[in-house]
Structures are given as structure tokens and as C-alpha cells.
Write a protein that holds these residues in place. Structure first.
Motif, short mmCIF file in Angstrom:
data_model
loop_
_atom_site.label_atom_id
_atom_site.label_comp_id
_atom_site.label_asym_id
_atom_site.label_seq_id
_atom_site.Cartn_x
_atom_site.Cartn_y
_atom_site.Cartn_z
N GLY A 171 -28.92 12.98 -44.41
CA GLY A 171 -28.14 11.74 -44.44
C GLY A 171 -28.18 11.06 -43.10
O GLY A 171 -28.71 11.59 -42.13
N LYS A 172 -27.58 9.89 -43.02
CA LYS A 172 -27.64 9.11 -41.77
C LYS A 172 -26.24 8.83 -41.24
O LYS A 172 -25.87 7.71 -40.97
CB LYS A 172 -28.42 7.81 -41.99
CG LYS A 172 -29.90 8.05 -42.33
CD LYS A 172 -30.75 6.82 -42.16
CE LYS A 172 -30.95 6.46 -40.71
NZ LYS A 172 -31.96 5.39 -40.50
N MET A 173 -25.46 9.90 -41.13
CA MET A 173 -24.19 9.84 -40.43
C MET A 173 -24.24 10.86 -39.30
O MET A 173 -24.80 11.93 -39.46
CB MET A 173 -23.03 10.17 -41.37
CG MET A 173 -22.78 9.13 -42.43
SD MET A 173 -21.31 9.52 -43.37
CE MET A 173 -21.32 8.15 -44.53
N PHE A 174 -23.64 10.53 -38.17
CA PHE A 174 -23.60 11.51 -37.09
C PHE A 174 -22.22 11.59 -36.49
O PHE A 174 -21.51 10.59 -36.36
CB PHE A 174 -24.66 11.22 -36.02
CG PHE A 174 -24.37 10.08 -35.07
CD1 PHE A 174 -24.07 10.33 -33.74
CD2 PHE A 174 -24.40 8.77 -35.50
CE1 PHE A 174 -23.83 9.29 -32.85
CE2 PHE A 174 -24.17 7.72 -34.63
CZ PHE A 174 -23.88 7.98 -33.30
N SER A 175 -21.84 12.82 -36.19
CA SER A 175 -20.53 13.11 -35.61
C SER A 175 -20.76 13.91 -34.34
O SER A 175 -21.00 15.12 -34.39
CB SER A 175 -19.68 13.92 -36.59
OG SER A 175 -19.48 13.20 -37.78
N PRO A 210 -13.05 18.25 -40.53
CA PRO A 210 -13.57 17.06 -41.21
C PRO A 210 -15.04 16.79 -40.92
O PRO A 210 -15.76 16.26 -41.76
CB PRO A 210 -12.68 15.93 -40.68
CG PRO A 210 -12.06 16.45 -39.43
CD PRO A 210 -11.92 17.91 -39.66
N TYR A 211 -15.51 17.13 -39.72
CA TYR A 211 -16.93 16.98 -39.40
C TYR A 211 -17.79 17.78 -40.37
O TYR A 211 -18.75 17.27 -40.95
CB TYR A 211 -17.22 17.45 -37.98
CG TYR A 211 -16.72 16.56 -36.87
CD1 TYR A 211 -16.65 15.18 -37.02
CD2 TYR A 211 -16.34 17.11 -35.66
CE1 TYR A 211 -16.20 14.37 -35.99
CE2 TYR A 211 -15.90 16.31 -34.61
CZ TYR A 211 -15.83 14.94 -34.79
OH TYR A 211 -15.39 14.15 -33.76
N LYS A 219 -23.48 14.32 -46.16
CA LYS A 219 -24.69 14.63 -45.42
C LYS A 219 -24.59 14.11 -43.98
O LYS A 219 -23.56 13.69 -43.53
CB LYS A 219 -25.94 14.14 -46.13
CG LYS A 219 -25.91 14.31 -47.65
CD LYS A 219 -25.42 15.68 -48.08
CE LYS A 219 -25.26 15.77 -49.60
NZ LYS A 219 -24.52 16.99 -50.00
N GLY A 220 -25.69 14.17 -43.25
CA GLY A 220 -25.66 13.77 -41.85
C GLY A 220 -25.69 14.97 -40.94
O GLY A 220 -26.18 16.05 -41.29
N ILE A 221 -25.13 14.82 -39.74
CA ILE A 221 -25.21 15.89 -38.74
C ILE A 221 -23.98 15.89 -37.85
O ILE A 221 -23.40 14.84 -37.55
CB ILE A 221 -26.50 15.74 -37.89
CG1 ILE A 221 -26.67 16.95 -36.94
CG2 ILE A 221 -26.50 14.42 -37.11
CD1 ILE A 221 -28.06 17.05 -36.34
N PHE A 222 -23.56 17.10 -37.48
CA PHE A 222 -22.53 17.28 -36.46
C PHE A 222 -23.16 18.03 -35.30
O PHE A 222 -23.87 19.02 -35.50
CB PHE A 222 -21.35 18.08 -36.99
CG PHE A 222 -20.44 18.60 -35.90
CD1 PHE A 222 -19.66 17.73 -35.16
CD2 PHE A 222 -20.40 19.95 -35.59
CE1 PHE A 222 -18.83 18.20 -34.14
CE2 PHE A 222 -19.59 20.44 -34.57
CZ PHE A 222 -18.80 19.55 -33.85
N THR A 223 -22.94 17.55 -34.07
CA THR A 223 -23.48 18.20 -32.89
C THR A 223 -22.39 18.45 -31.87
O THR A 223 -21.45 17.66 -31.74
CB THR A 223 -24.57 17.34 -32.22
OG1 THR A 223 -24.00 16.06 -31.85
CG2 THR A 223 -25.73 17.10 -33.17
N ALA A 276 -25.13 22.76 -33.93
CA ALA A 276 -25.37 21.59 -34.78
C ALA A 276 -25.41 22.07 -36.22
O ALA A 276 -25.95 23.15 -36.51
CB ALA A 276 -26.66 20.88 -34.41
N TYR A 277 -24.84 21.27 -37.13
CA TYR A 277 -24.89 21.53 -38.57
C TYR A 277 -25.56 20.34 -39.23
O TYR A 277 -25.17 19.20 -39.01
CB TYR A 277 -23.48 21.67 -39.16
CG TYR A 277 -22.60 22.73 -38.57
CD1 TYR A 277 -22.80 24.07 -38.88
CD2 TYR A 277 -21.54 22.39 -37.74
CE1 TYR A 277 -21.96 25.05 -38.36
CE2 TYR A 277 -20.70 23.37 -37.22
CZ TYR A 277 -20.92 24.69 -37.53
OH TYR A 277 -20.10 25.66 -37.02
N SER A 278 -26.55 20.59 -40.12
CA SER A 278 -27.22 19.48 -40.77
C SER A 278 -28.16 20.01 -41.86
O SER A 278 -28.12 21.19 -42.22
CB SER A 278 -28.00 18.65 -39.75
OG SER A 278 -28.49 17.45 -40.33
N SER A 279 -29.01 19.12 -42.36
CA SER A 279 -30.11 19.50 -43.24
C SER A 279 -31.22 20.12 -42.40
O SER A 279 -31.16 20.11 -41.17
CB SER A 279 -30.64 18.27 -43.97
OG SER A 279 -31.18 17.35 -43.02
#
Length: 306
Positions: A171-175, A210-211, A219-223, A276-279
Motif C-alpha cells: 500500500g501507499k501509506m507510511f507511518s 494503530p500503526y 497496508k503501507g509501512i511503519f518504520t 519496519a513492518y510492511s509487505s
């Protein structure tokens, strides 16, 4: 898991109604504790005793293992963060409870991959309970049916299964967490600038729960990356490994920049790590941009030059 569900139900009520003012107490790590922090901490210990399956419990608010009376053989040990994001309770942002479940009586010399289960409770407009069990694919989400808030207070509110998640896509969200680190970590600065250039949507609340829930759902990514002046704060045992367990159960990927955090041995109860958590593609890009290559994509880097 049922006893923790009972505790989360009551914590949800207290988060909505209890004082969020600071107390004169600080936890073992020097963080100020809120009234609702202390309540959640006490309640989780009590309900783990009633489970009769918990040998040891360990709270982020204290440094000592607490013997819950269960047998080490066939039993479990449970570290938990009673109220992650408690500093943002007063601003009415989403907060939550995080816990992992390890078999036996050891919480050091183990990895996140050894967990038997992990879960998070999410307290917001909706109260949800997202859990994963080792031998069952995916995660399961339960919604607290609390149309009448008094049901929660009187221990009547019920959980209803609303969703199971078995896969995660890009996805195209980033936190981004720990943005201060971009000042003297140029590689992390490159990571953040990539998301800006590629027109990712920024979502930032200051809470770990929430992240991660967003990565699971939208979707997206948390770093969260460290630097010489902005040290890493996330604790492997209480936060990173349990939430990483949830992400990997739905086919997502997690990384400290070099490896899955579920493969990191927990040597000390206060071990900390960047993450980092993501696809899969999200983690490949994260690892390549930070360190020039990714364990998930052998060969020359392409992300660093992007």
C-alpha cells in the motif's frame, strides 16, 4: 487468550472514563505512569492469575517477573505493554494493549518466532481485539459489542468475530517513527524522502498499536529507525516481537534493516531494536535504501539509488 479478552474489555471502559492525569509514579524505564496505566497493569496481572495457565507475567511498567502460579510445564509466560501510547490518551488518539505468549517459563534466550500466540487490544471509536495463534493461519479480529457502555463496566459486553486476515499486500501509506533520527541518519532520511516523492499518504498518531493495525488493514509501512543522537526505544519483548508475530501471520514482513526481528534472540528483558513492518516489497525497499541490499532480494541494490 480468553482471560486477556476479559481484561481488555474492562481496560476499554477505563480508557474512556478514567482520569488521564499523571501520577507521582514512574515506571522502571523512567516513563511517567498515568492513572489508567496503573489500572491496566493491575488488571492484566489479575486476569493472568485466573487463567491458571500462566507461569510468569512481565509488564513493561516493572522490571521483575511476577509468578502467576501456573505450571511451567504446559504453561506460558506473558510479557505485556498494558497501555501502549498512554501519553496520547489525553488527546483522544488510539491507544492499545500489546502482549506475546511464550511457552514455558523462559523469556530470555528465546526469539519472537517461539511465540505460541500474540495479540493487541485497540481502544478507539471501536474496541477491537486482534490475535494470532501459532498453528492457525492469519489473524482474527473481534469487535467489542458495547452499544451500552455500562455493559462493559458490568462485565457483560461481548466480543464478536468480525474478520480474519490471511494476506497482506503493498500500500501507499507510511507511518514514520523516531523522525528525529533523520537529522543524523542520512539513510533514514532517504527512506522518508522516498515516501514523500512517491506521494505516499502520511499517517502519524504516536501510537505503535494503530500503526500496526493500519498495516494489517490498509497496508503501507511503519518504520522506526535509530541514529547516533536518537536512540532506539522500542522494546523487542513487549512490543516489536508480538506485533511482528501478527504481521508475519498474514504474510507480511518485518525487519530491523538486516533480518526479521522474530529471529533476534532476546538476551535481556529490556532489549530494544529498530523495526519496519510492511509487505515484502515494502521491506525490500526499506532494507535496500538503508543498507544497500536486502536479504529478500539477493543481488545488487536498486533501492538505494531510487
Amino acid at each position: 487468550m480468553m482471560c486477556m479478552a476479559k481484561a481488555l474489555r474492562t481496560i476499554a471502559f477505563k480508557v474512556r472514563t478514567a482520569s488521564s492525569g499523571g501520577t507521582a509514579c514512574v515506571n522502571s524505564f523512567g516513563d511517567e505512569q498515568l492513572v489508567v496505566d496503573l489500572f491496566a497493569n493491575k488488571l492484566l496481572f489479575e486476569d493472568l492469575i485466573y487463567s491458571h495457565f500462566c507461569k510468569y507475567a512481565y509488564s513493561e511498567e516493572f522490571l521483575e517477573l511476577q509468578d502467576m502460579g501456573g505450571s511451567a510445564e504446559g504453561g506460558f509466560s506473558v510479557p505485556f505493554d498494558p497501555l501502549d501510547g498512554s501519553s496520547i490518551v489525553d488527546t483522544n488518539f488510539t491507544v492499545g494493549t500489546i502482549f506475546g505468549v511464550w511457552p514455558g517459563d523462559k523469556l530470555t534466550g528465546v526469539t519472537g518466532r517461539d511465540q505460541a500466540a500474540a495479540a493487541m487490544g485497540i481502544f478507539s471509536p471501536r474496541t477491537t481485539y486482534v490475535l494470532a495463534l501459532k498453528d492457525i493461519p492469519g489473524t482474527n479480529e473481534f469487535l467489542l459489542l458495547d452499544e451500552d457502555i455500562l455493559h462493559v463496566a458490568t462485565n457483560v459486553g461481548k466480543w464478536q468475530h468480525v474478520k480474519d486476515t490471511t494476506e497482506i499486500s503493498e500500500g501507499k501509506m507510511f507511518s514514520p517513527g523516531n523522525l528525529r533520527a533523520t537529522f543524523d541518519n542520512p539513510e533514514y532520511d532517504k527512506v522518508i524522502n522516498y515516501y514523500v516523492r512517491e506521494k505516499y499518504t502520511l499517517r502519524c498518531t504516536g501510537g505503535m498499536v494503530p500503526y500496526v493495525n493500519q498495516v494489517l488493514k490498509e497496508k503501507g509501512i511503519f518504520t522506526n529507525v535509530a541514529s547516533p543522537s536518537a536512540k532506539v526505544k522500542l522494546r523487542l519483548l513487549f512490543e516489536v516481537a508480538p506485533l511482528g508475530f501478527l504481521i508475519e501471520k498474514v504474510g507480511g514482513y518485518i525487519s530491523d534493516g538486516y533480518q526479521s526481528v522474530l529471529d533476534k534472540v532476546i538476551n535481556n528483558l529490556d532489549d530494544r531494536t529498530q523495526v519496519a513492518y510492511s509487505s515484502k516489497n515494502g521491506i525490500i525497499r526499506f532494507e535496500e535504501t538503508l543498507y544497500g541490499l536486502s536479504r529478500l532480494k539477493p543481488g545488487p541494490s536498486v533501492g538505494a539509488s531510487a
